[in-house]
Scaffold this motif. Sequence first.
Motif, mmCIF file in Angstrom:
data_model
loop_
_atom_site.group_PDB
_atom_site.id
_atom_site.type_symbol
_atom_site.label_atom_id
_atom_site.label_comp_id
_atom_site.label_asym_id
_atom_site.label_seq_id
_atom_site.Cartn_x
_atom_site.Cartn_y
_atom_site.Cartn_z
ATOM 1 N N VAL A 236 18.619 19.345 -1.654
ATOM 2 C CA VAL A 236 18.448 20.808 -1.709
ATOM 3 C C VAL A 236 19.724 21.254 -2.385
ATOM 4 C CG1 VAL A 236 18.212 22.941 -0.403
ATOM 5 C CG2 VAL A 236 17.030 20.863 0.354
ATOM 6 N N ASP A 237 19.612 21.662 -3.623
ATOM 7 C CA ASP A 237 20.758 21.579 -4.536
ATOM 8 C C ASP A 237 20.771 22.738 -5.533
ATOM 9 O OD1 ASP A 237 22.926 20.518 -5.887
ATOM 10 O OD2 ASP A 237 21.743 19.021 -6.975
ATOM 11 N N PRO A 238 20.996 23.949 -5.036
ATOM 12 C CA PRO A 238 20.991 25.070 -5.987
ATOM 13 C C PRO A 238 22.078 24.973 -7.061
ATOM 14 C CG PRO A 238 21.614 25.791 -3.751
ATOM 15 C CD PRO A 238 21.125 24.400 -3.639
ATOM 16 N N GLY A 239 23.102 24.152 -6.815
ATOM 17 C CA GLY A 239 24.162 24.034 -7.811
ATOM 18 C C GLY A 239 23.993 22.873 -8.765
ATOM 19 N N VAL A 240 22.782 22.334 -8.859
ATOM 20 C CA VAL A 240 22.557 21.176 -9.729
ATOM 21 C C VAL A 240 23.050 21.459 -11.149
ATOM 22 C CG1 VAL A 240 20.174 21.878 -10.270
ATOM 23 C CG2 VAL A 240 20.858 19.494 -10.539
ATOM 24 N N GLY A 241 23.752 20.485 -11.697
ATOM 25 C CA GLY A 241 24.209 20.611 -13.074
ATOM 26 C C GLY A 241 25.562 21.271 -13.212
ATOM 27 N N THR A 242 26.065 21.876 -12.133
ATOM 28 C CA THR A 242 27.432 22.405 -12.165
ATOM 29 C C THR A 242 28.381 21.271 -11.780
ATOM 30 O OG1 THR A 242 27.386 23.094 -9.842
ATOM 31 C CG2 THR A 242 26.551 24.660 -11.453
ATOM 32 N N ASP A 243 29.643 21.603 -11.495
ATOM 33 C CA ASP A 243 30.589 20.531 -11.199
ATOM 34 C C ASP A 243 30.652 20.190 -9.715
ATOM 35 O OD1 ASP A 243 31.776 22.740 -10.247
ATOM 36 O OD2 ASP A 243 33.586 22.603 -11.472
ATOM 37 N N ARG A 244 29.678 20.629 -8.928
ATOM 38 C CA ARG A 244 29.692 20.236 -7.510
ATOM 39 C C ARG A 244 29.527 18.707 -7.448
ATOM 40 N NH1 ARG A 244 26.165 17.718 -8.135
ATOM 41 N NH2 ARG A 244 23.904 17.942 -7.949
ATOM 42 N N ALA A 245 30.228 18.109 -6.489
ATOM 43 C CA ALA A 245 30.230 16.643 -6.396
ATOM 44 C C ALA A 245 28.963 16.122 -5.725
ATOM 45 C CB ALA A 245 31.459 16.193 -5.601
ATOM 46 N N ALA A 246 28.768 14.810 -5.862
ATOM 47 C CA ALA A 246 27.767 14.107 -5.056
ATOM 48 C C ALA A 246 28.496 13.461 -3.892
ATOM 49 C CB ALA A 246 27.060 13.057 -5.897
ATOM 50 N N LEU A 247 27.826 13.428 -2.741
ATOM 51 C CA LEU A 247 28.477 12.966 -1.520
ATOM 52 C C LEU A 247 27.644 11.865 -0.863
ATOM 53 C CD1 LEU A 247 31.106 14.398 -0.488
ATOM 54 C CD2 LEU A 247 29.678 15.522 1.217
ATOM 55 N N VAL A 248 28.344 10.861 -0.342
ATOM 56 C CA VAL A 248 27.728 9.911 0.579
ATOM 57 C C VAL A 248 28.429 10.085 1.914
ATOM 58 C CG1 VAL A 248 27.314 7.489 1.124
ATOM 59 C CG2 VAL A 248 27.157 8.289 -1.250
ATOM 60 N N THR B 172 19.285 19.189 -14.608
ATOM 61 C CA THR B 172 18.447 19.967 -13.706
ATOM 62 C C THR B 172 17.776 19.129 -12.622
ATOM 63 O OG1 THR B 172 16.543 19.680 -15.164
ATOM 64 C CG2 THR B 172 17.882 21.672 -15.490
ATOM 65 N N PHE B 173 17.878 17.802 -12.705
ATOM 66 C CA PHE B 173 17.134 16.955 -11.768
ATOM 67 C C PHE B 173 18.004 15.773 -11.343
ATOM 68 C CE2 PHE B 173 12.776 14.570 -11.214
ATOM 69 C CZ PHE B 173 12.972 14.558 -9.842
ATOM 70 N N HIS B 174 19.061 16.100 -10.591
ATOM 71 C CA HIS B 174 19.936 15.033 -10.102
ATOM 72 C C HIS B 174 19.285 14.234 -8.979
ATOM 73 C CE1 HIS B 174 23.959 16.681 -11.904
ATOM 74 N NE2 HIS B 174 22.999 16.536 -12.801
ATOM 75 N N GLY B 175 18.234 14.776 -8.380
ATOM 76 C CA GLY B 175 17.475 13.974 -7.417
ATOM 77 C C GLY B 175 17.026 12.669 -8.045
ATOM 78 N N ARG B 176 16.533 12.767 -9.264
ATOM 79 C CA ARG B 176 16.079 11.589 -9.997
ATOM 80 C C ARG B 176 17.234 10.811 -10.623
ATOM 81 N NH1 ARG B 176 13.256 13.098 -15.509
ATOM 82 N NH2 ARG B 176 15.451 13.238 -16.092
ATOM 83 N N ASP B 177 18.201 11.548 -11.186
ATOM 84 C CA ASP B 177 19.198 10.913 -12.054
ATOM 85 C C ASP B 177 20.478 10.507 -11.334
ATOM 86 O OD1 ASP B 177 17.414 11.330 -14.139
ATOM 87 O OD2 ASP B 177 18.267 13.283 -14.650
ATOM 88 N N VAL B 178 20.734 11.092 -10.174
ATOM 89 C CA VAL B 178 21.975 10.798 -9.447
ATOM 90 C C VAL B 178 21.695 10.314 -8.017
ATOM 91 C CG1 VAL B 178 24.127 11.787 -8.519
ATOM 92 C CG2 VAL B 178 23.293 12.483 -10.795
ATOM 93 N N PHE B 179 20.960 11.120 -7.235
ATOM 94 C CA PHE B 179 20.882 10.843 -5.803
ATOM 95 C C PHE B 179 19.939 9.688 -5.463
ATOM 96 C CE2 PHE B 179 22.084 15.410 -6.082
ATOM 97 C CZ PHE B 179 23.398 15.245 -5.660
ATOM 98 N N ALA B 180 18.799 9.602 -6.139
ATOM 99 C CA ALA B 180 17.898 8.471 -5.858
ATOM 100 C C ALA B 180 18.568 7.147 -6.228
ATOM 101 C CB ALA B 180 16.563 8.648 -6.589
ATOM 102 N N PRO B 181 19.187 7.022 -7.405
ATOM 103 C CA PRO B 181 19.888 5.765 -7.690
ATOM 104 C C PRO B 181 21.015 5.484 -6.695
ATOM 105 C CG PRO B 181 19.637 7.079 -9.703
ATOM 106 C CD PRO B 181 19.181 7.935 -8.560
#
Lengths: 273, 273, 273
Positions: free
Chosen positions: B63-75, B138-147
């Motif tokens: 749930v990522d309204p900031g997708v594509g900005t410089d917000r980080a990805a977190l584990v 626009t789709f980091h679910g596919r390109d960042v978070f799923a991988p």
Amino acid sequence: MITLASDFGSPYPAAMKGVICRESGARIEDVAHDLPRQDVRAAAFWLTQTLPYFPPAVHCVVVDPGVGTDRAALVVRAGEHALVGPDNGVLLPVARELATSGGRRDTVEHGSASPDSQARQDAVETFTWAYDDPASSTFHGRDVFAPAAATVHETGVEAVETLSRASPTDDYTDLQLPEPAVQADRAAGEVLVVDDFGNAITNVPGEVLADAFGGQVAVDGEPVPVRRAYAELAPGERLVTVGSHGNVELAVNRGRGDDAFGVAAGEGVELSW
Amino acid sequence: MITLASDFGSPYPAAMKGVICRESGARIEDVAHDLPRQDVRAAAFWLTQTLPYFPPAVHCVVVDPGVGTDRAALVVRAGEHALVGPDNGVLLPVARELATSGGRRDTVEHGSASPDSQARQDAVETFTWAYDDPASSTFHGRDVFAPAAATVHETGVEAVETLSRASPTDDYTDLQLPEPAVQADRAAGEVLVVDDFGNAITNVPGEVLADAFGGQVAVDGEPVPVRRAYAELAPGERLVTVGSHGNVELAVNRGRGDDAFGVAAGEGVELSW
Amino acid sequence: MITLASDFGSPYPAAMKGVICRESGARIEDVAHDLPRQDVRAAAFWLTQTLPYFPPAVHCVVVDPGVGTDRAALVVRAGEHALVGPDNGVLLPVARELATSGGRRDTVEHGSASPDSQARQDAVETFTWAYDDPASSTFHGRDVFAPAAATVHETGVEAVETLSRASPTDDYTDLQLPEPAVQADRAAGEVLVVDDFGNAITNVPGEVLADAFGGQVAVDGEPVPVRRAYAELAPGERLVTVGSHGNVELAVNRGRGDDAFGVAAGEGVELSW
């Protein structure tokens, strides 16, 4: 693995799953069951956005406004993937992608006018699937396509031609997603689908905006900001961006692009820059 | 096991499933893909109501309204679970629960003001996840978070720190679900979410109603029956109950509480007894 | 295999999946979670259209308007299948089908007045399921039925009676789907459910139309074409057909039958020919 895609809503897909589970131990993954209803072209587009990410699989696709008429059932082999569904064109656009990428999409590709367009077509193998008089004339997903998908899975995608029900054919319904008219300073395309966020996804390739990010483009004559991310603008602001499909998309940050731009699937859009 | 939760609707999650299936043989279970759109706080609440029931797993949350900005990805590692998603706070409330319960919820717990609140926070381990320039903005679910989820799953939750992309960090966006003001004879809270039945779920702990079952409580000044089960009243009747989350809920037997009480997510509610 | 069916919408079913995954490695398949809300009869109908296609499984069904009252929990054994759910009748119609078909539906069957009606009933075995005071009084899907389904699955459908929580009983709530009144030249029935396409599915057996295909039948006095396939008529045209359930269905090619015929679930329909 067998994937399922349809416009059935719920709960009809459960009967398809049951049928498959009786005939095969294959893992089943749902692609979607709310594809735009009876809209073969929209379904074909969404399949190109989802199936190429899967590993080799049998994909059972049922968007089938002609169910119960004499339209044939089709099995399409594309690389290591097989597609099963009605002979109405819905399987072909994604089959061309799967056939030449080995079914793997690592990068977003565009342009059916690319030099390998003919090669793609040639790499797709089509079979008519003979089926007995089914139990129903309204639910071939359950009575024809799910059993066919299970059979193809159990036999193996590489051995489709060994199945007596499968006859190679070149006589099938093809479908091409519509091509935009792209010129040096403008592009005339159309909205292919509107996604659940309200983003209006066009058929105009994102490349036309390569130099426009941070600036503006005219959409049907009105200037609109071009941005990479929705959140680069304030909530409620309209923008033009390139979506995950690689196409130009009309959007609103935290809102619905279709409403804000007054567009719907199938309608024309003209961009100029 | 990898679970998926998003606000994507359909069919975008299928691309995420495909990506995961290419990289991992993990079982995939959907949590939900219709979380309240771009509502980080509501999503965080629903995660606390679902993920703690799962066995140890990697939970991919987008749930990522900031997708594509410089917000980080977190584990985030929490007990034997790992959470993967955008650095906007959505992962933290459930992470605190998972960290101290060993990820197991056998009973409903409440009260972030409980003595172990600090212990919970300390038991959460956060890592920034470095990602290459993704295929889409626009789709980091596919390109960042799923991988990322597939990689964490294949490596093992206990070995996140061995991954070169994962850097321990204390610099992340936190999120606390809002606390109600509870007094001896009244409580001022708010509606956190409205569920699909129309039940308005507040942040007021159900304990305040302990002595009120069978009687009444005033909701914004109007007396309403307090009951344990919806069906203790006639269809269409309003009631106050304690839902499966342990919180006070405004409901209607066989109807919609949000409509009957005139409330929506984010609005204040005052109870007095 | 454990299947899940409910009227919960989202995301509550995820908590049920988590609970099951803690107790069992069983494959989980969703039947539907948007069954008509709190409509026991409609749910019972949809179960008859989906569960008989599955291989032997434990089916967890939660459409439960009486949750939290003193209604019992039930386990029903029907052939090699088991059903787990509230004692409100929702499990019985499908149980009778599963009991006598060995749980396999190869052809569409009709007529609860068939000679084996009593045999069907006798082949259904019902058990009251004793449960401890559950964590919630509003979500027995999570707190009662999911754990029960996992336990039955792990023990084995054939060994339900070895479980101390399971007590054979003949004292349960039964439910019969309503029977139409069929005469030589007319039938009076009702709409059981409306599916997601808008098709209004009646309880009138399709056999009454056996000689009418290509001709017409009067629906509430108005003549309507009878066709096997929706696409035999132009888009927007009304038709009467026999759906995949074997029942008479009021439909519109590429449109909604419920709107065009002005009918809703539970309303009477009279056909004459």
